[in-house]
Design an enzyme around this catalytic site. Structure first.
Site, PDB file in Angstrom:
ATOM      1  N   ARG A  90       0.829  -1.212   0.000  1.00  0.00           N
ATOM      2  CA  ARG A  90       0.000   0.000   0.000  1.00  0.00           C
ATOM      3  C   ARG A  90       0.854   1.249   0.000  1.00  0.00           C
ATOM      4  O   ARG A  90       0.588   2.192  -0.722  1.00  0.00           O
ATOM      5  CB  ARG A  90      -0.918  -0.011   1.223  1.00  0.00           C
ATOM      6  N   TYR A  91       1.867   1.263   0.869  1.00  0.00           N
ATOM      7  CA  TYR A  91       2.765   2.415   0.939  1.00  0.00           C
ATOM      8  C   TYR A  91       3.972   2.103   0.066  1.00  0.00           C
ATOM      9  O   TYR A  91       4.437   0.964   0.023  1.00  0.00           O
ATOM     10  CB  TYR A  91       3.212   2.653   2.378  1.00  0.00           C
ATOM     11  N   ARG A  94       7.256   0.246   1.833  1.00  0.00           N
ATOM     12  CA  ARG A  94       7.143  -0.921   2.715  1.00  0.00           C
ATOM     13  C   ARG A  94       5.982  -1.809   2.281  1.00  0.00           C
ATOM     14  O   ARG A  94       5.022  -1.323   1.680  1.00  0.00           O
ATOM     15  CB  ARG A  94       7.011  -0.507   4.185  1.00  0.00           C
ATOM     16  N   CYS A 103      -2.336 -18.875  14.045  1.00  0.00           N
ATOM     17  CA  CYS A 103      -1.996 -17.973  15.151  1.00  0.00           C
ATOM     18  C   CYS A 103      -1.957 -18.751  16.460  1.00  0.00           C
ATOM     19  O   CYS A 103      -2.512 -19.835  16.556  1.00  0.00           O
ATOM     20  CB  CYS A 103      -3.057 -16.884  15.285  1.00  0.00           C
ATOM     21  N   CYS A 107      -7.995 -14.361  17.804  1.00  0.00           N
ATOM     22  CA  CYS A 107      -8.598 -13.219  18.470  1.00  0.00           C
ATOM     23  C   CYS A 107      -9.940 -12.946  17.795  1.00  0.00           C
ATOM     24  O   CYS A 107     -10.002 -12.837  16.574  1.00  0.00           O
ATOM     25  CB  CYS A 107      -7.702 -11.997  18.338  1.00  0.00           C
ATOM     26  N   CYS A 110     -10.041  -9.922  15.309  1.00  0.00           N
ATOM     27  CA  CYS A 110      -9.005  -9.845  14.271  1.00  0.00           C
ATOM     28  C   CYS A 110      -9.505  -9.213  12.968  1.00  0.00           C
ATOM     29  O   CYS A 110     -10.569  -9.562  12.461  1.00  0.00           O
ATOM     30  CB  CYS A 110      -8.498 -11.250  13.961  1.00  0.00           C
ATOM     31  N   ARG A 112      -8.239  -9.734  10.170  1.00  0.00           N
ATOM     32  CA  ARG A 112      -8.150 -10.733   9.104  1.00  0.00           C
ATOM     33  C   ARG A 112      -8.946 -11.986   9.458  1.00  0.00           C
ATOM     34  O   ARG A 112      -8.617 -13.092   9.045  1.00  0.00           O
ATOM     35  CB  ARG A 112      -6.688 -11.060   8.822  1.00  0.00           C
ATOM     36  N   ASP A 269     -10.896  -1.705  13.454  1.00  0.00           N
ATOM     37  CA  ASP A 269     -11.297  -1.678  12.046  1.00  0.00           C
ATOM     38  C   ASP A 269     -12.760  -2.118  11.922  1.00  0.00           C
ATOM     39  O   ASP A 269     -13.312  -2.739  12.820  1.00  0.00           O
ATOM     40  CB  ASP A 269     -10.402  -2.620  11.228  1.00  0.00           C
ATOM     41  N   ASP A 306      -6.984   3.219  11.041  1.00  0.00           N
ATOM     42  CA  ASP A 306      -6.613   2.687   9.737  1.00  0.00           C
ATOM     43  C   ASP A 306      -7.869   2.861   8.885  1.00  0.00           C
ATOM     44  O   ASP A 306      -8.897   2.236   9.151  1.00  0.00           O
ATOM     45  CB  ASP A 306      -6.200   1.212   9.855  1.00  0.00           C
ATOM     46  N   LYS A 313      -3.158   4.634   7.513  1.00  0.00           N
ATOM     47  CA  LYS A 313      -3.251   5.008   8.922  1.00  0.00           C
ATOM     48  C   LYS A 313      -3.188   6.529   9.096  1.00  0.00           C
ATOM     49  O   LYS A 313      -2.359   7.183   8.474  1.00  0.00           O
ATOM     50  CB  LYS A 313      -2.105   4.380   9.710  1.00  0.00           C
TER      51      LYS A 313
HETATM   52  C1  LIG Z   1       0.241  -0.674   8.963  1.00  0.00           C
HETATM   53  C2  LIG Z   1       0.722  -1.022   7.650  1.00  0.00           C
HETATM   54  C3  LIG Z   1       2.074  -0.860   7.313  1.00  0.00           C
HETATM   55  C4  LIG Z   1       3.108  -0.353   8.286  1.00  0.00           C
HETATM   56  O1  LIG Z   1       2.855   0.946   8.663  1.00  0.00           O
HETATM   57  P1  LIG Z   1       3.857   1.705   9.641  1.00  0.00           P
HETATM   58  O2  LIG Z   1       3.134   2.962   9.968  1.00  0.00           O
HETATM   59  O3  LIG Z   1       5.115   1.914   8.872  1.00  0.00           O
HETATM   60  O4  LIG Z   1       4.089   0.834  10.827  1.00  0.00           O
HETATM   61  C5  LIG Z   1       2.462  -1.181   6.039  1.00  0.00           C
HETATM   62  N1  LIG Z   1       1.590  -1.644   5.124  1.00  0.00           N
HETATM   63  C6  LIG Z   1       0.295  -1.800   5.408  1.00  0.00           C
HETATM   64  C7  LIG Z   1      -0.622  -2.313   4.361  1.00  0.00           C
HETATM   65  C8  LIG Z   1      -0.186  -1.508   6.694  1.00  0.00           C
HETATM   66  O5  LIG Z   1      -1.476  -1.689   6.977  1.00  0.00           O
HETATM   67  S1  SF4 Z   2      -5.023 -10.437  15.716  1.00  0.00           S
HETATM   68 FE1  SF4 Z   2      -5.536 -11.910  14.081  1.00  0.00          FE
HETATM   69  S2  SF4 Z   2      -3.615 -12.315  13.047  1.00  0.00           S
HETATM   70 FE2  SF4 Z   2      -3.105 -11.430  15.037  1.00  0.00          FE
HETATM   71  S3  SF4 Z   2      -2.856 -13.186  16.424  1.00  0.00           S
HETATM   72 FE3  SF4 Z   2      -4.966 -12.518  16.623  1.00  0.00          FE
HETATM   73  S4  SF4 Z   2      -6.082 -13.786  15.152  1.00  0.00           S
HETATM   74 FE4  SF4 Z   2      -3.934 -13.893  14.603  1.00  0.00          FE
END
Ligand SMILES: *Cc1c(COP(=O)(O)O)cnc(C)c1O
Ligand code: SF4
Length: 361
Positions: A90-91, A94, A103, A107, A110, A112, A269, A306, A313
């Site tokens: 996305r960025y 990174r 996991c 959670c 989560c 995801r 989220d 986010d 973010k």
């Molecule tokens: C949170 C996130 C990051 C990392 O963000 P930082 O602010 O650098 O910690 C990178 N990619 C994605 C898709 C994210 O959601």
């Molecule tokens: S937040 Fe989601 S990805 Fe992270 S440990 Fe919990 S279940 Fe796993």
């Protein structure tokens, strides 16, 4: 098998195990678990003191997960920013690399939830992800994610780290994990000896409630820190679990004491199945206001939202620190609600001559 693998193997997973353990309706449990898998390992279960306590609510499936009318499966539109299935890019500089769907616990909150414990991520998919990162020189920072990367065996994880370290344009590797707090036995000396070969390596650890900071967790984090890995924390604000200034304050102070630097405090989220756990944004702002000036600045995380649909973010600050700002002064309210003036420098500020009435005269 290592000890942590034995512990993980004894997790409560099946609906009948969960309903027997927590005296819950097994048909309901069956329906929730069919949609969103559960895993409660014996270590994490030992932190539960009573029904509905802040540890219980994080991991015991709840029928309400099925009634969510608001949430979406992929609230951050990660799939939209996913050039190959294991990468979210996305960025510019990174990218996230997903290593596994497993996991130490699942959670209930989560982000995801749509795939953890369900859709397997193959080695081939990870390999293609590494190829993508190798082909994109603008990526300087890779965040290993999932699922939880530390669920992999040492050997599997090392193979991936080695592959990544062969990429010359990659500066740092980060690991996003809940393992040190949810299965601290996984943080063995052997793991730390392996990890320290791949510096600069950072780790951001998921912590939700101060009760998670046990002696075992302190030992695990100490080992990682001794291996030279800077540790950060990530905390999601959750209704009825940690949505309280005193709880967050205690958590942040305890984290700092075990050598974990608070990094992000997240607004939850818009994930399908988690609406009952979401807090109003004001709650986070109130908490941030309560921390400022009252605990070490080292212990204060950044509060972020986010943005839905992949906006990224955004840091959120309590709005009332700055009352007014003009050429002469900035009026500020401190943490005790006292008002102060900070004078601006006296020399003429640089300005745009084209749009300036004085310059035009
Ligand atoms: C949170 C996130 C990051 C990392 O963000 P930082 O602010 O650098 O910690 C990178 N990619 C994605 C898709 C994210 O959601
Ligand atoms: S937040 Fe989601 S990805 Fe992270 S440990 Fe919990 S279940 Fe796993």
């Amino acid at each position: 098998m290592e000890r942590w693998q034995h512990i993980l193997k004894k997790s409560l997973i099946k609906a009948h195990q969960l309903s027997a353990e927590f005296e819950l309706d097994s048909a309901k449990m069956e329906r929730v678990v069919a949609e969103y898998p559960a895993r409660i390992n014996p270590y994490f279960k030992s932190l539960i003191k009573e029904k509905d306590d802040p540890i219980y609510r994080q991991v015991v499936p709840d029928e309400q997960e099925l009634f969510d009318q608001v949430g979406i499966d992929d609230p951050l539109n990660e799939e939209g920013d996913s050039p190959v299935p294991s990468v979210v890019h996305r960025y510019q500089d990174r990218a996230l690399l997903m290593l596994t769907h497993q996991c130490p616990v699942y959670c209930r909150f989560c982000t995801r939830k749509r795939f953890v414990g369900k859709v397997a991520i193959s080695r081939e998919m990870v390999r293609k992800g590494i190829d993508y990162i190798r082909a994109h020189e603008e990526i300087k920072d890779v965040i290993l994610s999932g699922g939880d990367p530390l669920i992999l065996k040492d050997k599997e994880l090392e193979e991936i780290l080695k592959g990544l370290r062969e990429i010359p344009h990659l500066d740092i590797i980060r690991i996003g994990t809940r393992v040190p707090g949810a299965l601290p036995q996984r943080i063995t000396h052997k793991l730390c000896r392996m990890l320290r070969k791949y510096h600069p390596l950072y780790m951001n650890i998921n912590f939700i409630h101060p009760r998670e900071i046990t002696d075992e967790v302190a030992i695990a984090c100490g080992r990682l820190a001794d291996a030279g890995i800077p540790l950060g924390s990530q905390t999601v604000l959750l209704r009825g679990i940690n949505d309280d200034p005193e709880i967050i304050k205690e958590l942040m102070q305890k984290l700092l004491a075990i050598r974990v630097k608070p990094y992000y405090l997240y607004q939850a989220d818009l994930t399908r199945g988690t609406e009952h756990m979401r807090t109003p944004v004001e709650c986070g702002l109130e908490i941030m206001k309560g921390l400022q000036g009252r605990i070490s600045g080292m212990a204060i995380p950044k509060f972020v939202i986010d943005l839905p649909a992949g906006g990224g973010k955004i840091p959120m600050l309590p709005p009332d620190f700055v009352i007014d700002m003009n050429e002469r002064e900035v009026l500020l309210k401190n943490y005790e609600d006292k008002i102060y003036s900070y004078p601006q420098p006296e020399h003429e500020p640089e300005h745009d001559k084209v749009g300036c009435d004085d310059c035009l005269r």
